[in-house]
Scaffold this motif. Structure first.
Motif, mmCIF file in Angstrom:
data_model
loop_
_atom_site.group_PDB
_atom_site.id
_atom_site.type_symbol
_atom_site.label_atom_id
_atom_site.label_comp_id
_atom_site.label_asym_id
_atom_site.label_seq_id
_atom_site.Cartn_x
_atom_site.Cartn_y
_atom_site.Cartn_z
ATOM 1 N N GLN A 84 -6.380 3.762 5.922
ATOM 2 C CA GLN A 84 -7.000 5.076 5.764
ATOM 3 C C GLN A 84 -7.129 5.775 7.107
ATOM 4 O OE1 GLN A 84 -10.633 4.268 3.647
ATOM 5 N NE2 GLN A 84 -9.579 4.001 1.686
ATOM 6 N N ASP A 85 -7.374 5.017 8.169
ATOM 7 C CA ASP A 85 -7.405 5.600 9.513
ATOM 8 C C ASP A 85 -6.052 6.218 9.845
ATOM 9 O OD1 ASP A 85 -10.000 4.867 9.863
ATOM 10 O OD2 ASP A 85 -9.598 3.158 11.168
ATOM 11 N N TYR A 87 0.809 -1.215 0.000
ATOM 12 C CA TYR A 87 0.000 0.000 0.000
ATOM 13 C C TYR A 87 0.846 1.271 0.000
ATOM 14 C CZ TYR A 87 -4.395 -2.477 0.304
ATOM 15 O OH TYR A 87 -5.486 -3.266 0.003
ATOM 16 N N GLU A 90 -3.836 7.362 7.642
ATOM 17 C CA GLU A 90 -3.659 8.552 6.826
ATOM 18 C C GLU A 90 -4.452 9.727 7.399
ATOM 19 O OE1 GLU A 90 -4.760 7.433 2.930
ATOM 20 O OE2 GLU A 90 -3.058 6.062 2.655
ATOM 21 N N LEU A 91 -5.665 9.443 7.901
ATOM 22 C CA LEU A 91 -6.474 10.503 8.503
ATOM 23 C C LEU A 91 -5.782 11.046 9.737
ATOM 24 C CD1 LEU A 91 -9.035 12.171 8.750
ATOM 25 C CD2 LEU A 91 -10.104 10.242 9.945
ATOM 26 N N GLU A 97 -7.560 -1.625 3.809
ATOM 27 C CA GLU A 97 -7.658 -0.234 3.373
ATOM 28 C C GLU A 97 -8.308 0.637 4.436
ATOM 29 O OE1 GLU A 97 -9.542 -0.637 -0.425
ATOM 30 O OE2 GLU A 97 -7.814 -1.713 -1.251
#
Length: 199
Positions: free
Chosen positions: A169-170, A72, A172-173, A165
């Motif tokens: 994504q958590d 990723y 990245e947030l 994902e």
């Protein structure tokens, strides 16, 4: 150091968790605590996959988590293998076990849908498939595994890639929120002050 400079320094340290204003602030994948939590959640997903699915890879769960992270992050199998000090083929096999076949599908040198249908309706040899698909037997043997993984992904409604994902994504947030908080803190501290760039 005057009073305003001291105030700015204190706010900078509070916002960045640094102990000096000259410390290099590198952009990482969140704090150590966040990374540990992310790894734990990825570990749980991988462990569940190993329990429920037929894995061919003999890499341990911790190493498989690193494969997920590397994939990723946009790393190739060869780059991940170099980092892990493992053969590229072992990483490719592990990545496919983890349902991460997006790159295989995008670069497929044959008709994967036709290959999957042929496998699902019978058990033709690689040589027969090669004749039907206009590919060499080695490529067919390699992509037979990809086709089977695609079928497996459909059977579980792409559950595990979705979980990977969601976890990442958590992260990245969290990184974006941390960066925004740092920028807001520095802007508040410097608002109305004139910056002297002469040393």
């Amino acid at each position: 150091m005057d009073e305003k400079t001291q105030e700015l320094r204190d706010i900078f340290i509070d916002v960045t968790d640094g102990d000096t204003v000259t410390e290099t602030q590198e952009a990482g994948h969140g704090s150590l605590a966040t990374d540990a939590e992310i790894d734990e959640r990825l570990h749980d997903v991988v462990a569940t996959m190993r329990e429920k699915l037929d894995f061919e890879s003999d890499l341990d769960t911790e190493t498989l988590v690193r494969v997920v992270r590397g994939f990723y992050a946009g790393d190739t199998d060869a780059e991940i293998a170099a980092e892990l000090d493992r053969p590229t083929e072992a990483v490719t096999e592990a990545r496919r076990d983890l349902h991460l076949v997006q790159t295989d599908v995008e670069d497929a040198p044959l008709d994967l849908d036709a290959l999957r249908r042929a496998i699902e309706t019978g058990d033709p040899s690689d040589a027969d498939l090669a004749d039907d698909l206009g590919a060499d037997p080695e490529t067919v043997a390699d992509y037979r595994r990809v086709a089977r993984v695609q079928s497996e992904i459909r059977a579980v409604n792409d559950q595990y890639r979705g979980e990977f994902e969601a976890v990442l994504q958590d992260r990245e947030l969290a990184e974006r929120l941390t960066t925004a908080a740092q920028e807001d803190g520095l802007e508040d501290a410097t608002e109305g002050q004139e910056t002297n760039t002469n040393l």
